[in-house]
Write a protein that holds these residues in place. Structure first.
Motif, PDB file in Angstrom:
ATOM      1  N   LEU A  69      22.440   0.491  -3.122  1.00  0.00           N
ATOM      2  CA  LEU A  69      21.953  -0.069  -4.384  1.00  0.00           C
ATOM      3  C   LEU A  69      20.533  -0.582  -4.180  1.00  0.00           C
ATOM      4  N   PRO A  70      19.572  -0.185  -5.014  1.00  0.00           N
ATOM      5  CA  PRO A  70      18.201  -0.706  -4.858  1.00  0.00           C
ATOM      6  C   PRO A  70      18.153  -2.197  -5.140  1.00  0.00           C
ATOM      7  N   GLY A  71      17.496  -2.933  -4.252  1.00  0.00           N
ATOM      8  CA  GLY A  71      17.443  -4.383  -4.383  1.00  0.00           C
ATOM      9  C   GLY A  71      16.019  -4.909  -4.451  1.00  0.00           C
ATOM     10  N   ALA A  72      15.810  -6.054  -3.838  1.00  0.00           N
ATOM     11  CA  ALA A  72      14.537  -6.761  -3.945  1.00  0.00           C
ATOM     12  C   ALA A  72      13.443  -6.068  -3.124  1.00  0.00           C
ATOM     13  N   TYR A  73      12.206  -6.343  -3.540  1.00  0.00           N
ATOM     14  CA  TYR A  73      11.037  -5.934  -2.759  1.00  0.00           C
ATOM     15  C   TYR A  73      10.661  -7.082  -1.818  1.00  0.00           C
ATOM     16  N   VAL A  74      10.374  -6.735  -0.571  1.00  0.00           N
ATOM     17  CA  VAL A  74       9.927  -7.722   0.417  1.00  0.00           C
ATOM     18  C   VAL A  74       8.491  -7.386   0.788  1.00  0.00           C
ATOM     19  N   GLN A  75       7.565  -8.269   0.419  1.00  0.00           N
ATOM     20  CA  GLN A  75       6.147  -8.056   0.695  1.00  0.00           C
ATOM     21  C   GLN A  75       5.744  -8.927   1.887  1.00  0.00           C
ATOM     22  N   ALA A  76       5.229  -8.282   2.923  1.00  0.00           N
ATOM     23  CA  ALA A  76       4.819  -9.002   4.132  1.00  0.00           C
ATOM     24  C   ALA A  76       3.303  -9.182   4.148  1.00  0.00           C
ATOM     25  N   TYR A  77       2.874 -10.415   4.392  1.00  0.00           N
ATOM     26  CA  TYR A  77       1.452 -10.752   4.534  1.00  0.00           C
ATOM     27  C   TYR A  77       1.261 -11.340   5.940  1.00  0.00           C
ATOM     28  N   LEU A  78       0.377 -10.734   6.720  1.00  0.00           N
ATOM     29  CA  LEU A  78       0.151 -11.175   8.096  1.00  0.00           C
ATOM     30  C   LEU A  78      -1.129 -12.003   8.185  1.00  0.00           C
ATOM     31  N   PHE A  79      -1.142 -12.941   9.167  1.00  0.00           N
ATOM     32  CA  PHE A  79      -2.310 -13.802   9.369  1.00  0.00           C
ATOM     33  C   PHE A  79      -3.140 -13.262  10.539  1.00  0.00           C
ATOM     34  N   ASN A  80      -4.171 -12.527  10.193  1.00  0.00           N
ATOM     35  CA  ASN A  80      -5.065 -11.949  11.187  1.00  0.00           C
ATOM     36  C   ASN A  80      -6.016 -13.020  11.723  1.00  0.00           C
ATOM     37  N   ILE A  81      -6.124 -13.111  13.050  1.00  0.00           N
ATOM     38  CA  ILE A  81      -7.003 -14.105  13.688  1.00  0.00           C
ATOM     39  C   ILE A  81      -8.406 -13.512  13.817  1.00  0.00           C
ATOM     40  N   THR A  82      -9.403 -14.227  13.313  1.00  0.00           N
ATOM     41  CA  THR A  82     -10.775 -13.685  13.287  1.00  0.00           C
ATOM     42  C   THR A  82     -11.671 -14.266  14.379  1.00  0.00           C
ATOM     43  N   ASN A  83     -11.207 -15.286  15.099  1.00  0.00           N
ATOM     44  CA  ASN A  83     -12.040 -15.878  16.163  1.00  0.00           C
ATOM     45  C   ASN A  83     -11.248 -16.055  17.448  1.00  0.00           C
ATOM     46  N   ALA A  84     -10.481 -15.044  17.807  1.00  0.00           N
ATOM     47  CA  ALA A  84      -9.574 -15.155  18.946  1.00  0.00           C
ATOM     48  C   ALA A  84     -10.292 -15.548  20.233  1.00  0.00           C
ATOM     49  N   ASP A  85     -11.353 -14.845  20.580  1.00  0.00           N
ATOM     50  CA  ASP A  85     -12.035 -15.105  21.857  1.00  0.00           C
ATOM     51  C   ASP A  85     -12.654 -16.498  21.887  1.00  0.00           C
ATOM     52  N   LEU A  86     -13.282 -16.884  20.798  1.00  0.00           N
ATOM     53  CA  LEU A  86     -13.921 -18.212  20.751  1.00  0.00           C
ATOM     54  C   LEU A  86     -12.886 -19.319  20.799  1.00  0.00           C
ATOM     55  N   PHE A  87     -11.748 -19.114  20.172  1.00  0.00           N
ATOM     56  CA  PHE A  87     -10.704 -20.143  20.174  1.00  0.00           C
ATOM     57  C   PHE A  87     -10.081 -20.273  21.567  1.00  0.00           C
ATOM     58  N   LEU A  88      -9.774 -19.145  22.195  1.00  0.00           N
ATOM     59  CA  LEU A  88      -9.186 -19.190  23.537  1.00  0.00           C
ATOM     60  C   LEU A  88     -10.152 -19.783  24.553  1.00  0.00           C
ATOM     61  N   ALA A  89     -11.456 -19.576  24.337  1.00  0.00           N
ATOM     62  CA  ALA A  89     -12.463 -20.113  25.267  1.00  0.00           C
ATOM     63  C   ALA A  89     -12.720 -21.590  25.038  1.00  0.00           C
ATOM     64  N   GLY A  90     -12.179 -22.128  23.950  1.00  0.00           N
ATOM     65  CA  GLY A  90     -12.386 -23.537  23.665  1.00  0.00           C
ATOM     66  C   GLY A  90     -13.671 -23.827  22.920  1.00  0.00           C
ATOM     67  N   ILE A  91     -14.425 -22.797  22.544  1.00  0.00           N
ATOM     68  CA  ILE A  91     -15.683 -22.992  21.804  1.00  0.00           C
ATOM     69  C   ILE A  91     -15.384 -23.399  20.363  1.00  0.00           C
ATOM     70  N   ASP A  92     -14.437 -22.709  19.757  1.00  0.00           N
ATOM     71  CA  ASP A  92     -13.968 -23.100  18.421  1.00  0.00           C
ATOM     72  C   ASP A  92     -12.722 -23.959  18.568  1.00  0.00           C
ATOM     73  N   THR A  93     -12.744 -25.101  17.914  1.00  0.00           N
ATOM     74  CA  THR A  93     -11.581 -25.996  17.993  1.00  0.00           C
ATOM     75  C   THR A  93     -10.539 -25.664  16.926  1.00  0.00           C
ATOM     76  N   LYS A  94     -10.941 -24.844  15.952  1.00  0.00           N
ATOM     77  CA  LYS A  94     -10.015 -24.455  14.897  1.00  0.00           C
ATOM     78  C   LYS A  94      -9.741 -22.954  14.960  1.00  0.00           C
ATOM     79  N   LEU A  95      -8.483 -22.603  14.726  1.00  0.00           N
ATOM     80  CA  LEU A  95      -8.087 -21.209  14.673  1.00  0.00           C
ATOM     81  C   LEU A  95      -8.395 -20.679  13.271  1.00  0.00           C
ATOM     82  N   LYS A  96      -9.132 -19.575  13.193  1.00  0.00           N
ATOM     83  CA  LYS A  96      -9.501 -19.003  11.896  1.00  0.00           C
ATOM     84  C   LYS A  96      -8.621 -17.786  11.612  1.00  0.00           C
TER      85      LYS A  96
END
Length: 514
Positions: A69-96
């Motif tokens: 039986l056809p049921g609900a639609y499940v829409q997935a939205y992912l959170f892409n990290i845009t400053n991974a290297d800077l965050f891991l290095a401690g240069i950026d204190t906030k994860l973007k």
């Protein structure tokens, strides 16, 4: 002779008049009673309740047994990290982060081993859900979209190990380094949703196959990979689809029902959300349970709306305290790490520190995401609504949003994961929406709610008026008739000569006196 026959004619006329009176009274009273009863009981509603009942010869009974039986639609939205290297290095204190999606799937459902016990008033079935990708409702094919995403498995395992003994933490550091696990992944959206190779998970599966039964880690893969379970739900109009038991239990054992039962972990007033009982009121308590939630949500009445195609509906949403640490949610907090704004679902994920929240942490304290940029809560986009026809209990529309996060503890013991210490990291959020009603169903609802009530009220008014007129005619027949003396022209002609002769005599007498 004429004088003798006249009374017989009058008696005959009176006899016919009495018969008409009786007929008019009977018909008039019948029409008035029909109009009043129809107005009070709403026959259209009674017919629809009968049509939507659950019995072995009913429409719903046949529908529930159909496969896929056809049921609900499940829409997935992912959170892409845009400053991974800077965050891991401690240069950026906030994860973007930035939201990417939707990647849409439609659920198809089969109620395996369906059975209806009309004597006990219950149904039993084992739901099987099969999601299928819907490209026309997606931003792109998830296999073609490569993103930078948090390694939720590594972060959750590190959080679990952080509470262990020193030697255990040292062993984890050595194992993670040897297996080359990283806290941030660069993979496709499809892999993140349906399974990516995580060395720690793979190692755990080999060492403890009875505990970790899967080799890959994927969000939707874990949510839909559920052991067989069986529902027992109500089938009468009073408790239609109200959950009685889940695998024979009247509550969720993973949330402590078998140890300390409470409203938080029992199925009191809980439904699957497919349909609800008829004749709901604003005060009728409703709760929602789906296996992937790993908890029961209270639905809160918000307002009443009228749909374009006729029915008046109640609008519900998740209650304001759904993610609050209070006595109503006591079963959701089993340790001192509970945070307002999120709900612990680790019991359903092998003790890993996964937590649920509203999408974009809607209605949560901003402190919860103060170290993250890109979180933009919006009621219109990230809120939840359920529209229910209170007369029939039918669900007209559903939009539920749930966000899956990793609650990271103090993981400073591990250099790779330490930048994420004491954070709640959003992995993805899911928007669950009911398929739109097709035009045929909308037309049927417009007929039921838009046309038939007017037809019925018009008929009721006509019946009442006709009945009242018939009774009024009978009542009037008992009143004495108003007679007017008729002066016939013939009688006036006969009296005219006498009047003229008397007039002439009076004139002559007056002349003599003068």
């Amino acid at each position: 002779m004429t004088n003798k026959k006249k009374p017989n004619n009058i008696m005959c006329q009176e006899s016919m008049s009495t018969g008409k009176r009786v007929t008019f009274v009977v018909i008039g009273l019948f029409l008035i009673v029909i109009a009043i009863v129809s107005f009070l009981i709403d026959p259209v509603h009674i017919i629809m309740r009968y049509k939507t009942r659950i019995s072995k010869d009913s429409m719903l009974y046949d529908v529930l047994q159909k496969p896929n039986l056809p049921g609900a639609y499940v829409q997935a939205y992912l959170f892409n990290i845009t400053n991974a290297d800077l965050f891991l290095a401690g240069i950026d204190t906030k994860l973007k982060v930035e939201e990417v999606g939707p990647f849409t799937y439609q659920e198809y459902r089969t109620n395996a081993d369906f059975e209806l016990d009309e004597e006990l008033g219950v149904m039993r079935y084992s739901p099987k859900l099969f999601p299928r990708f819907v490209p026309e409702k997606s931003v792109a094919d998830p296999k073609d979209v490569h993103l930078t995403l948090p390694n939720i498995a590594m972060l959750a395992i590190a959080s679990m190990v952080s509470k262990s003994a020193f030697l255990t933490r040292v062993g984890f550091n050595m194992l993670a380094k040897q297996l080359e696990s990283e806290p941030i992944l660069r993979i496709s959206a499809h892999e993140f949703l349906w399974g990516f190779d995580e060395p720690l998970i793979n190692f755990g599966h080999k060492v403890m196959p009875g505990v970790i039964k899967f080799e890959k880690m994927g969000l939707l893969d874990r949510l839909y990979d559920i052991d067989d379970f069986r529902f027992e739900v109500g089938s009468t109009n009073q408790d239609k689809f109200k959950i009685k038991t889940y695998n024979g239990e009247a509550g969720l054992t993973q949330l402590g029902y078998d140890v300390k039962p409470s409203r938080c972990n029992t199925f009191v007033d809980a439904y699957e959300g497919i349909i609800y009982p008829p004749d709901l009121t604003e005060d009728t308590p409703l709760r929602l349970y789906r296996n992937v939630f790993c908890r029961i949500f209270n639905l809160q009445y918000r307002d009443t709306r009228t749909m374009d195609f006729g029915p008046e509906v109640f609008r519900y949403s998740f209650s304001d305290d759904s993610y609050s640490n209070n006595t109503d949610n006591i079963c959701l907090c089993k340790n001192e790490d509970c945070v307002n704004g999120v709900s612990d679902i680790s019991p359903c994920f092998f003790g890993l520190s996964f937590v649920l929240s509203n999408a974009h942490f809607l209605n949560a304290d901003p402190v919860l995401y103060e170290r993250i940029e890109g979180i933009e809560p919006d009621e219109e986009l990230h809120g939840s609504d359920v529209l229910i026809d209170p007369k029939l209990g039918a669900v007209m529309a559903t939009k539920l949003t749930l966000q899956l996060n990793v609650q990271v503890a103090n993981v400073n013991f591990n250099q790779a994961t330490s930048p994420f210490s004491d954070m709640i990291i959003p992995a993805a959020y899911f928007k669950i929406e009911q398929e739109d009603l097709d035009e045929k169903r909308k037309s049927n609802l417009w007929l039921i709610y838009g046309i038939l009530p007017h037809v019925m009220h018009t008929a009721e008014a006509l019946f009442f008026i006709i009945g009242f007129v018939l009774l009024a005619v009978v009542f009037k027949s008992f009143l004495p008739p108003l007679h007017m003396e008729k002066i016939h022209l013939r009688d006036f002609t006969q009296a005219q000569p006498l009047f003229d002769d008397k007039y002439r005599k009076d004139i002559k007498l007056a002349s003599n006196l003068t």
